[in-house]
Design an enzyme around this catalytic site. Sequence first.
Site, short mmCIF file in Angstrom:
data_model
loop_
_atom_site.label_atom_id
_atom_site.label_comp_id
_atom_site.label_asym_id
_atom_site.label_seq_id
_atom_site.Cartn_x
_atom_site.Cartn_y
_atom_site.Cartn_z
N HIS A 94 0.84 -1.19 0.00
CA HIS A 94 0.00 0.00 0.00
C HIS A 94 0.88 1.25 0.00
CE1 HIS A 94 -3.33 -2.63 0.82
NE2 HIS A 94 -2.86 -2.98 2.01
N GLU A 111 -2.02 -0.66 7.98
CA GLU A 111 -3.11 -1.49 8.47
C GLU A 111 -2.58 -2.47 9.50
OE1 GLU A 111 -4.45 -3.42 4.91
OE2 GLU A 111 -2.80 -4.84 4.88
N HIS A 168 3.32 -7.52 1.82
CA HIS A 168 2.59 -8.34 2.78
C HIS A 168 1.54 -9.19 2.06
CE1 HIS A 168 0.10 -4.73 2.28
NE2 HIS A 168 -0.94 -5.52 2.54
N ARG A 188 -0.76 -4.79 -6.45
CA ARG A 188 -0.45 -6.22 -6.47
C ARG A 188 0.94 -6.44 -7.04
NH1 ARG A 188 -4.73 -8.14 -9.49
NH2 ARG A 188 -6.08 -8.10 -7.65
#
Length: 313
Positions: A94, A111, A168, A188
Amino acid sequence: MYPFRLKPIYDKTIWANDRLTTMRHEAQTGCGTCWEISAHPHAQNKIINGDYAGKTLQELLDEKEQEMLGEVPRQRLLRLAFLDAADNLSIQVHPDDVYAHEHEHDEGKTESWYILEADEGATLVAGTTIADKDVLYQAVQENTVEQYVRRIPVKAGDFVCIDAGMLHALGKGILALEIGENSNTTYRFYDYNRKDANGNPRPLHIQKSFDVADFALICTPVHSPLEKVQETKEKMLVEREEFCVKLVDIHASYEVIMDHTKFYCVSNVGQDAEIICDGMHIPFLYTESIFVPAACKDFTILGDTRVLLSYVK
């Protein structure tokens, strides 16, 4: 204002399990993601209890922003969602706020994951074993990315924080609650050569991934084994600018004192319980997350359970 129960929003995914929908007695299948608390344009949860039933969080934010958020800026609203994985999620990354604002008209995304259930031997990807971008770029070309990812074994009760910029991926056999910034931007990086429903490779975002990735980032899980609750205990899992998450193992009851400067997202990750607030009796079911506006009065959670309190300082 009072604690809001919300209608979950389910999304079908290629890697989905049916663990969450089965335990909730939902007829839907193949839903790997379930948005629990969100006012993001991609998914806006509706309130299902009390005077505001039928309104979305977004609509109430438009009407009563200060009562909802207190002193927290609107762009720092949190987003909570379940990830229910039968297969490995793609390895992804991200952006931070600066890059996301410039390129995606979205927020950046740091996150965290709380593991509710995990199969024996389950692992997740968090970071890489090397920090050399050239080597990792070559690995992308040669389809050898999996040689360089850092795999972390996890069990129920574990918690990990994933910084913006960290490669991740949640692993197969894991049911996790994701708590993070209010963003839906994901790049991605690698997808195990999988095909979509039409037999085509899913698109990758290699250039943007390398733009935002920091291959030096690592994380360490916080372990909180599930045990019989003998007394109420608190444990801070993460405390940072983007969000804070406190774990509370509750025996009988736990009172939350509101200071009206911030909202809370309260997630039940233990057993069915109940919330009492200003004379209201609100069911609080296992796997449910409730949004508590900043203007809400003090409330009490009744039961023997484990909850996560998520908020922004």
